[in-house]
Design an enzyme around this catalytic site. Structure first.
Site, short mmCIF file in Angstrom:
data_model
loop_
_atom_site.label_atom_id
_atom_site.label_comp_id
_atom_site.label_asym_id
_atom_site.label_seq_id
_atom_site.Cartn_x
_atom_site.Cartn_y
_atom_site.Cartn_z
N CYS A 89 41.54 38.08 40.53
CA CYS A 89 42.41 39.21 40.52
C CYS A 89 42.56 39.34 39.04
O CYS A 89 41.39 39.81 38.35
CB CYS A 89 43.83 39.02 40.98
N ARG A 116 40.89 48.52 36.87
CA ARG A 116 42.03 47.77 37.21
C ARG A 116 42.84 48.50 38.13
O ARG A 116 42.86 49.86 37.91
CB ARG A 116 42.88 47.80 35.67
N HIS A 180 43.13 36.79 46.48
CA HIS A 180 43.57 35.67 46.17
C HIS A 180 43.38 34.56 47.25
O HIS A 180 44.37 34.32 48.07
CB HIS A 180 45.17 35.84 46.15
N GLU A 182 43.97 31.44 47.01
CA GLU A 182 44.90 30.27 46.70
C GLU A 182 46.16 30.80 47.49
O GLU A 182 46.77 29.92 47.73
CB GLU A 182 45.32 30.20 45.28
N1 GLN Z 1 46.45 44.44 38.51
C1 GLN Z 1 46.89 43.23 37.91
C2 GLN Z 1 46.51 43.47 36.25
O1 GLN Z 1 45.89 44.38 35.73
C3 GLN Z 1 46.21 42.23 38.53
C4 GLN Z 1 47.07 41.82 39.63
C5 GLN Z 1 46.80 40.39 40.27
O2 GLN Z 1 46.43 39.68 39.63
N2 GLN Z 1 47.48 40.06 41.32
O3 GLN Z 1 46.66 42.49 35.66
#
Ligand code: GLN
Length: 200
Positions: A89, A116, A180, A182
């Site tokens: 992420c 993003r 994720h 995890e």
């Molecule tokens: N969108 C988030 C960012 O720009 C990341 C979100 C996440 O790690 N769950 O950092």
């Protein structure tokens, strides 16, 4: 330690960047898989690691903290010397070479353009069963304000996508996932990272 359980010596060490975000969940899973997790907060912590996980969180915050602690350059050197990296992420955003959004510090380890919050800010989170290259059964991806790769360059192998949006990919010693693993009980991505990317 020698003799106490015989395992302490040969255990491989895997780092988890522990500046911000959900690093604790990765630490727990690594323990379950029998490797030694190391919380990384400064460049010296990278010594002796086979790989490092850059967790989810807030990519601008993590990027700024990496820049001020010297870890941005240190993780780049670690990677270019063959160390394995897995970005989940926010970690996937940081691994990219370029973003469609405003400038922010990036590790730039993967030849890819990242969007993003690619699935829209309003869609805060969702789950999706993903077909993943090399996995026999689908993997349930938990997406939280997730990014995607809009475009990938040579050397990047796409492992999974949703409607043409790349949500998992790898290079020789790097793995990224927009979701994720995890936060699930499915350990296959952690096992994949250890075996296929770290080679342990
Ligand atoms: N969108 C988030 C960012 O720009 C990341 C979100 C996440 O790690 N769950 O950092």
């Amino acid at each position: 330690m020698a003799g106490s359980n015989g395992k302490a010596n040969g255990k491989k060490k895997i780092g988890v960047l522990a500046l911000q975000g959900d690093f604790r969940e990765h630490v727990q899973i690594l323990k379950k898989l029998g490797v030694e997790p190391v919380e990384v907060r400064k460049p010296e912590d990278l010594e002796g690691l086979a790989g490092i996980i850059v967790p989810g969180g807030e990519s601008t915050t993590i990027g700024r903290m990496m820049a001020s602690s010297g870890l941005l350059d240190a993780i780049r050197s670690f990677f270019y010397q063959g160390g394995a990296v897995w970005g989940t992420c926010a970690g996937m955003i940081l691994a990219a070479s370029a973003t469609t959004g405003p400038p922010q510090p990036l590790l730039g380890l993967m030849n890819a353009l990242v969007e993003r919050n690619g699935f829209g800010r309003q869609v805060f989170s969702f789950e999706r069963d993903l077909d993943v290259q090399g996995f026999e059964k689908p993997f349930t991806g938990v997406f939280i304000r997730a990014p995607f790769f809009e475009d990938v360059g040579p050397g990047v192998e796409v492992l999974s996508e949703i409607d043409g949006r790349v949500v998992a990919a790898r290079g020789e010693n790097i793995l990224v996932t927009a979701f994720h693993p995890e936060l699930t009980d499915d350990l296959r991505f952690h096992e994949y990272f250890l075996k296929e990317v770290c080679g342990i």
